[in-house]
Design an enzyme around this catalytic site. Structure first.
Site: not given
Length: 315
Positions: A15, A37, A92, A171
């Site tokens: 995403i 990361s 989200k 999800d």
């Protein structure tokens, strides 16, 4: 001249690659200051760190963080950002649990000057606000959600989604819930759920859900059917009929709306563009939005849901 905000992005997965980084790059209100990361993903000219602590200790200047990690680690990262006085954008779902979201909301409220934005990208599709306007003051006669997509396409090889706290099919389903919590004139309550779960996984791959609402009579059919096994065209549809006879058909995740069979709104998917535009406005005004109503609905589905076992899932 409008201020440009330096933002660090934490969690570099699909995403982030598909939406956050491209949208930040083309929005003049934001400048990418750093990446965090665990896998060591880097970009030319942008400092990269393994943890938020390493980022904060580095002295890198930035105003805000966008947290795009899996939900089970977001709470700790968000608390660290808030306690360090950084503004916060949460992909989200906000966190892995309702209690964690409540805790973040309290911390933000107590931290003067800190802006936190719990984003629900589907709410920012073009047709959602028009549907909300049309449903104001209306009674609902029927509601049905069909949210079916291909997990192999959207979450290729991502094992965390099948672990406890990974949400499984909820999800994507939480996107439908986020639209419902935005457009309906009264809250939804989940009365029953059937959670179809692969024999070798901990979270569901499909679900059937029944709702009730004070905006509908007790016997009004309010339902959802969600599935992660759909190939070919994806289905992100919400159909609502009011007691006055108006029929609303939201399609493509809320980017299209037909009313009584006639097109009312049709637009491209530009959810994340709108999210970052809204975040810039919030930062300018010093006011955030930590709504987590869609997460409560997911939690309720798990609380009342009946597990139904199905065939094992393999990538």
């Amino acid at each position: 001249m409008a201020k440009t905000y330096a933002i660090a992005v934490i969690g570099i997965g699909k995403i982030t690659e598909d939406q956050h980084l491209p949208v930040i790059a083309k929005n003049p209100r934001f400048a990418l200051a750093a990446l965090v990361s665990q896998r060591g993903v880097a970009r030319p000219g942008v400092p990269s760190f393994k943890t938020i602590d390493a980022l904060l200790d580095s002295g890198t200047a930035f105003d805000a963080v966008a947290i795009c990690t899996p939900p089970n680690v977001r709470h700790a990262i968000a608390r660290r950002a808030i306690d360090s006085g950084k503004h916060l954008l949460l992909e989200k779902p906000t966190t892995a649990t309702v209690t964690e979201s409540e805790d973040l909301a309290r911390r933000v409220a107590a931290k003067k000057g800190c802006v936190a934005f719990a984003t629900w990208h589907s709410q920012y599709n073009a047709a959602v606000e028009e549907a909300r306007r049309l449903l104001m003051g209306q009674r609902i006669a029927r509601l049905h959600v069909e949210w079916k997509e291909d997990v192999r396409r959207w979450h290729p090889g991502q094992e965390w989604i099948w672990a406890p706290g990974g949400f499984g099919v909820f999800d994507p389903t939480i996107n439908a819930f986020s639209i419902l919590t935005r457009i309906l004139p009264e809250p939804l309550f989940i009365t029953a759920a059937e959670l179809t779960t692969p024999a070798n996984r901990e979270t569901p791959i499909a679900a059937r859900i029944a709702f009730r609402s004070d905006a509908a009579s007790a016997d009004a059919p309010l339902s959802a059917e969600v599935d992660w096994r759909q190939t070919g065209p994806q289905s992100w549809n919400i159909d609502i009929e009011t007691e006055s006879g108006t029929k609303l058909a939201l399609r493509d995740g809320g980017s299209k709306l037909a009313v009584d069979g006639r097109p009312k709104v049709e637009a491209r998917l530009e959810e994340y563009e709108r999210i970052y535009e809204r975040f810039a406005e919030m930062l300018d005004q010093g006011e955030g939005d930590m709504d987590y109503a869609p997460l409560r609905l997911v939690a309720d589905a798990f609380l009342v849901g009946k597990r139904v076992e199905t065939d094992p899932f393999e990538w």
